[in-house]
Design an enzyme around this catalytic site. Structure first.
Site, PDB file in Angstrom:
ATOM      1  N   LYS A   1     115.688  40.018 -21.487  1.00 52.66           N
ATOM      2  CA  LYS A   1     116.430  38.744 -21.466  1.00 52.66           C
ATOM      3  C   LYS A   1     117.340  38.757 -20.251  1.00 52.66           C
ATOM      4  O   LYS A   1     118.163  39.666 -20.094  1.00 52.66           O
ATOM      5  CB  LYS A   1     117.276  38.586 -22.728  1.00 52.66           C
ATOM      6  CG  LYS A   1     116.496  38.111 -23.928  1.00 52.66           C
ATOM      7  CD  LYS A   1     117.456  37.743 -25.054  1.00 52.66           C
ATOM      8  CE  LYS A   1     116.696  37.298 -26.291  1.00 52.66           C
ATOM      9  NZ  LYS A   1     117.624  37.057 -27.419  1.00 52.66           N
ATOM     10  N   GLU A  54     111.143  36.072 -28.803  1.00 53.58           N
ATOM     11  CA  GLU A  54     112.000  35.611 -29.904  1.00 53.58           C
ATOM     12  C   GLU A  54     111.429  34.393 -30.633  1.00 53.58           C
ATOM     13  O   GLU A  54     112.090  33.367 -30.798  1.00 53.58           O
ATOM     14  CB  GLU A  54     113.421  35.333 -29.398  1.00 53.58           C
ATOM     15  CG  GLU A  54     114.429  35.360 -30.551  1.00 53.58           C
ATOM     16  CD  GLU A  54     115.869  35.373 -30.080  1.00 53.58           C
ATOM     17  OE1 GLU A  54     116.239  36.244 -29.273  1.00 53.58           O
ATOM     18  OE2 GLU A  54     116.625  34.511 -30.529  1.00 53.58           O
ATOM     19  N   ARG A  91     109.643  33.642  -6.729  1.00 55.82           N
ATOM     20  CA  ARG A  91     108.918  33.585  -8.019  1.00 55.82           C
ATOM     21  C   ARG A  91     108.741  34.950  -8.673  1.00 55.82           C
ATOM     22  O   ARG A  91     107.855  35.152  -9.506  1.00 55.82           O
ATOM     23  CB  ARG A  91     107.548  32.913  -7.856  1.00 55.82           C
ATOM     24  CG  ARG A  91     107.643  31.491  -7.357  1.00 55.82           C
ATOM     25  CD  ARG A  91     106.397  30.695  -7.665  1.00 55.82           C
ATOM     26  NE  ARG A  91     106.592  29.333  -7.223  1.00 55.82           N
ATOM     27  CZ  ARG A  91     106.309  28.901  -5.994  1.00 55.82           C
ATOM     28  NH1 ARG A  91     105.788  29.726  -5.107  1.00 55.82           N
ATOM     29  NH2 ARG A  91     106.519  27.659  -5.678  1.00 55.82           N
ATOM     30  N   ASN A 100     120.390  39.304 -33.031  1.00 54.72           N
ATOM     31  CA  ASN A 100     121.563  38.442 -32.829  1.00 54.72           C
ATOM     32  C   ASN A 100     122.523  38.492 -34.014  1.00 54.72           C
ATOM     33  O   ASN A 100     123.377  37.609 -34.148  1.00 54.72           O
ATOM     34  CB  ASN A 100     121.107  37.002 -32.578  1.00 54.72           C
ATOM     35  CG  ASN A 100     120.292  36.898 -31.307  1.00 54.72           C
ATOM     36  OD1 ASN A 100     120.598  37.550 -30.317  1.00 54.72           O
ATOM     37  ND2 ASN A 100     119.236  36.113 -31.349  1.00 54.72           N
ATOM     38  N   HIS A 115     126.034  37.338 -33.598  1.00 54.20           N
ATOM     39  CA  HIS A 115     126.159  36.704 -32.287  1.00 54.20           C
ATOM     40  C   HIS A 115     126.452  35.211 -32.347  1.00 54.20           C
ATOM     41  O   HIS A 115     127.082  34.678 -31.447  1.00 54.20           O
ATOM     42  CB  HIS A 115     124.892  36.943 -31.452  1.00 54.20           C
ATOM     43  CG  HIS A 115     124.815  38.330 -30.885  1.00 54.20           C
ATOM     44  ND1 HIS A 115     124.838  39.462 -31.667  1.00 54.20           N
ATOM     45  CD2 HIS A 115     124.708  38.770 -29.602  1.00 54.20           C
ATOM     46  CE1 HIS A 115     124.749  40.527 -30.888  1.00 54.20           C
ATOM     47  NE2 HIS A 115     124.674  40.145 -29.631  1.00 54.20           N
ATOM     48  N   GLU A 132     127.574  47.119 -30.643  1.00 52.93           N
ATOM     49  CA  GLU A 132     126.125  46.836 -30.613  1.00 52.93           C
ATOM     50  C   GLU A 132     125.332  48.019 -31.195  1.00 52.93           C
ATOM     51  O   GLU A 132     124.250  47.835 -31.742  1.00 52.93           O
ATOM     52  CB  GLU A 132     125.651  46.524 -29.188  1.00 52.93           C
ATOM     53  CG  GLU A 132     126.325  45.306 -28.539  1.00 52.93           C
ATOM     54  CD  GLU A 132     125.676  43.963 -28.867  1.00 52.93           C
ATOM     55  OE1 GLU A 132     124.843  43.880 -29.783  1.00 52.93           O
ATOM     56  OE2 GLU A 132     126.026  42.967 -28.181  1.00 52.93           O
TER      57      GLU A 132
HETATM   58  P1  NAD Z   1     130.179  43.910 -18.051  1.00 55.27           P
HETATM   59  O1  NAD Z   1     128.949  43.930 -17.282  1.00 55.27           O
HETATM   60  O2  NAD Z   1     131.191  42.866 -17.734  1.00 55.27           O
HETATM   61  O3  NAD Z   1     130.873  45.339 -17.924  1.00 55.27           O
HETATM   62  C1  NAD Z   1     132.087  45.564 -18.567  1.00 55.27           C
HETATM   63  C2  NAD Z   1     133.163  46.079 -17.588  1.00 55.27           C
HETATM   64  O4  NAD Z   1     132.940  47.444 -17.338  1.00 55.27           O
HETATM   65  C3  NAD Z   1     133.192  45.403 -16.223  1.00 55.27           C
HETATM   66  O5  NAD Z   1     134.516  45.261 -15.811  1.00 55.27           O
HETATM   67  C4  NAD Z   1     132.469  46.394 -15.327  1.00 55.27           C
HETATM   68  O6  NAD Z   1     132.891  46.291 -14.007  1.00 55.27           O
HETATM   69  C5  NAD Z   1     132.899  47.696 -15.924  1.00 55.27           C
HETATM   70  N1  NAD Z   1     131.991  48.833 -15.771  1.00 55.27           N
HETATM   71  C6  NAD Z   1     130.651  48.844 -15.947  1.00 55.27           C
HETATM   72  N2  NAD Z   1     130.198  50.091 -15.884  1.00 55.27           N
HETATM   73  C7  NAD Z   1     131.239  50.882 -15.619  1.00 55.27           C
HETATM   74  C8  NAD Z   1     131.401  52.285 -15.463  1.00 55.27           C
HETATM   75  N3  NAD Z   1     130.389  53.122 -15.622  1.00 55.27           N
HETATM   76  N4  NAD Z   1     132.629  52.758 -15.170  1.00 55.27           N
HETATM   77  C9  NAD Z   1     133.692  51.899 -15.062  1.00 55.27           C
HETATM   78  N5  NAD Z   1     133.623  50.586 -15.245  1.00 55.27           N
HETATM   79  C10 NAD Z   1     132.401  50.083 -15.531  1.00 55.27           C
HETATM   80  O7  NAD Z   1     129.925  43.771 -19.623  1.00 55.27           O
HETATM   81  P2  NAD Z   1     128.929  44.451 -20.668  1.00 55.27           P
HETATM   82  O8  NAD Z   1     129.726  44.622 -21.895  1.00 55.27           O
HETATM   83  O9  NAD Z   1     128.213  45.599 -20.113  1.00 55.27           O
HETATM   84  O10 NAD Z   1     127.847  43.300 -20.895  1.00 55.27           O
HETATM   85  C11 NAD Z   1     128.208  42.064 -21.455  1.00 55.27           C
HETATM   86  C12 NAD Z   1     127.206  41.031 -21.012  1.00 55.27           C
HETATM   87  O11 NAD Z   1     125.911  41.417 -21.466  1.00 55.27           O
HETATM   88  C13 NAD Z   1     127.476  39.668 -21.589  1.00 55.27           C
HETATM   89  O12 NAD Z   1     127.310  38.715 -20.580  1.00 55.27           O
HETATM   90  C14 NAD Z   1     126.392  39.493 -22.627  1.00 55.27           C
HETATM   91  O13 NAD Z   1     126.027  38.153 -22.847  1.00 55.27           O
HETATM   92  C15 NAD Z   1     125.276  40.271 -22.030  1.00 55.27           C
HETATM   93  N6  NAD Z   1     124.267  40.734 -22.983  1.00 55.27           N
HETATM   94  C16 NAD Z   1     122.968  40.533 -22.672  1.00 55.27           C
HETATM   95  C17 NAD Z   1     121.983  40.997 -23.523  1.00 55.27           C
HETATM   96  C18 NAD Z   1     120.538  40.852 -23.137  1.00 55.27           C
HETATM   97  O14 NAD Z   1     119.672  41.100 -23.980  1.00 55.27           O
HETATM   98  N7  NAD Z   1     120.233  40.492 -21.905  1.00 55.27           N
HETATM   99  C19 NAD Z   1     122.324  41.657 -24.701  1.00 55.27           C
HETATM  100  C20 NAD Z   1     123.663  41.858 -24.991  1.00 55.27           C
HETATM  101  C21 NAD Z   1     124.636  41.391 -24.123  1.00 55.27           C
HETATM  102  N1  GLY Z   2     120.539  40.970 -27.502  1.00 59.02           N
HETATM  103  C1  GLY Z   2     119.548  40.190 -28.157  1.00 59.02           C
HETATM  104  C2  GLY Z   2     118.166  40.377 -27.649  1.00 59.02           C
HETATM  105  O1  GLY Z   2     117.919  41.107 -26.716  1.00 59.02           O
HETATM  106  O2  GLY Z   2     117.282  39.784 -28.153  1.00 59.02           O
END
Ligand code: NAD
Ligand code: GLY
Length: 384
Positions: free
Chosen positions: A158, A252, A136, A260, A263, A200
């Site tokens: 999130k 939100e 939890r 978003n 998005h 972003e």
């Molecule tokens: P990711 O986590 O897949 O990383 C991208 C790639 O880069 C992967 O292959 C990873 O292994 C590699 N990588 C990471 N750091 C590295 C480094 N320092 N050196 C070499 N390689 C590295 O993708 P992302 O673009 O970081 O995140 C995308 C995800 O985030 C999506 O699932 C999206 O929905 C989510 N997201 C969440 C929020 C939120 O508010 N929680 C906001 C925006 C996006």
């Molecule tokens: N990336 C959208 C949010 O954090 O609300």
């Protein structure tokens, strides 16, 4: 008296941004060489007697997560474990959530354990949700290593996974204890991933800060060639903007939806591309932001020139700006994308909310959009 250690720490630190959420408040530390073995200097608690669980992926494990693992062990963690998941969006799933829970429980986690999510948004979202749900809720720390994670996903609480029905449909709002954004980790990030994160960054300018967008138009080469001051400014400005919006609307209920921008279109494209790596999240957001501006112009809300300026900037840096630039091409139609958009979390009572723009830096939320306008924008994007 300043010790040598403190002096070293201070020169590595660049900025600290507060997320003001009452008892769930925390700091985002931005700096260079502040993660890895140095991470303990920025934690708001001692590691003494606590067990550490370092969740990462196979691309980030060596050197970033392994250095952090060594750091928390040296700082007196009672026990430390490291798990490297496969890299990529498919890891944000029930299968890997279950694997994370099993790892925590098999290694005798307790309520004092801390989960460190070291990686991009995939590891941050998955790790955060595992931390929210195991026993939890245990403490967790975000150590974002992609630009996208440093400016967006690690901030604001999130967490979650994807399901066959769509992206991020199962999850929790669960805030980390702190965020350690080490811009030095970006040195190993592939260029395509850096660009996806840059989309972003641009988003914050488009939402409510035209000056920041103008600065990006001038400084994008410095940011994307990882010049220290330029990256630090891009990350700090983005985090301050996100912190402000999240503090005002953590769950939100209103203004947070501005984050978003692009998005709703982007998530539909990602679903159509089946999360198979041909379209990164940030790339989908870039295409989606262009569509949001084109839709705004079509509806007479902003000038065509604003939409063209956004498209030009994203194209100049090397981001895709239309759905027909996805390769291999996605097999879909405007109607299918429209249907996918209806499954978005932003739909309430069967009505989809759109983030549209009255100009650069003037975004707003509305449900007042005609299906035929959206379909024509989708068709143009698919056909080029
Ligand atoms: P990711 O986590 O897949 O990383 C991208 C790639 O880069 C992967 O292959 C990873 O292994 C590699 N990588 C990471 N750091 C590295 C480094 N320092 N050196 C070499 N390689 C590295 O993708 P992302 O673009 O970081 O995140 C995308 C995800 O985030 C999506 O699932 C999206 O929905 C989510 N997201 C969440 C929020 C939120 O508010 N929680 C906001 C925006 C996006
Ligand atoms: N990336 C959208 C949010 O954090 O609300």
């Amino acid at each position: 008296m300043t010790t040598a250690k403190q002096a070293n720490t201070d020169s590595n630190a660049i900025a600290a941004v507060d997320i003001d959420l009452g008892e769930r408040s925390y700091k985002i530390h931005i700096g260079e060489n502040i993660s890895g073995r140095n991470v303990v200097d920025y934690l708001p608690f001692s590691m003494q007697g606590r067990s550490a669980f370092v969740l990462t992926d196979e691309n980030v494990s060596n050197p970033h997560a392994m250095a952090l693992f060594a750091g928390v062990k040296a700082a007196g963690a009672r026990d430390a474990q490291l798990l490297a998941m496969p890299a990529g969006e498919k890891t944000k799933s029930y299968e890997f959530l279950e694997r994370t829970h099993a790892w925590l429980l098999d290694h005798k986690m307790d309520r004092g354990s801390i989960l460190f999510a070291v990686g991009g948004g995939v590891i941050g979202d998955l790790g955060g949700f595992a931390a929210a749900t195991a026993m939890r809720g245990i403490d967790f720390v975000q150590v974002p290593t992609t630009l996208l994670a440093q400016v967006d996903s690690s901030v604001g609480g999130k967490t979650g996974i994807n399901t066959p029905q769509g992206k991020n449909l199962v999850g929790a709002f669960y805030q980390p204890k702190t965020v350690i954004a080490d811009i030095g980790t970006l040195q190993t990030l592939p260029r395509r991933e850096l660009l996806a994160g840059y989309a972003e960054v641009v988003k914050y300018g488009l939402i409510n800060d035209e000056e920041f967008f103008i600065w990006l138009e001038k400084s994008h080469e410095d940011v994307l060639s990882l010049k220290r001051d330029a990256v630090a400014k891009a990350v700090e400005t983005s985090c301050r903007k996100k912190a402000e919006i999240v503090a005002a609307d953590e769950r939100e209920q209103g203004q947070r939806a501005l984050l978003n921008l692009g998005h709703t279109f982007g998530h539909a494209l990602e679903a159509a591309a089946q999360y198979d790596g041909r379209l990164l999240h940030g790339e989908a957001v870039a295409i989606g932001m262009v569509m949001a501006f084109k839709l705004s112009a079509r509806m007479g809300l902003c000038d065509e020139a604003d939409a063209a300026r956004v498209e030009t900037h994203l194209k100049t840096v090397g981001l895709p700006v239309s759905a027909n630039m996805i390769f291999p091409p996605i097999e879909t139609s405007a109607e299918t994308l429209w249907d996918l958009m209806q499954g978005d979390k932003k739909a309430v009572g069967g009505k989809l909310k759109f983030i549209l723009c009255r100009g650069i830096g003037k975004s707003f939320i509305t449900g007042d959009v005609k299906k035929e306008d959206v379909i024509s924008i989708l068709e143009e994007s698919l056909n080029g």
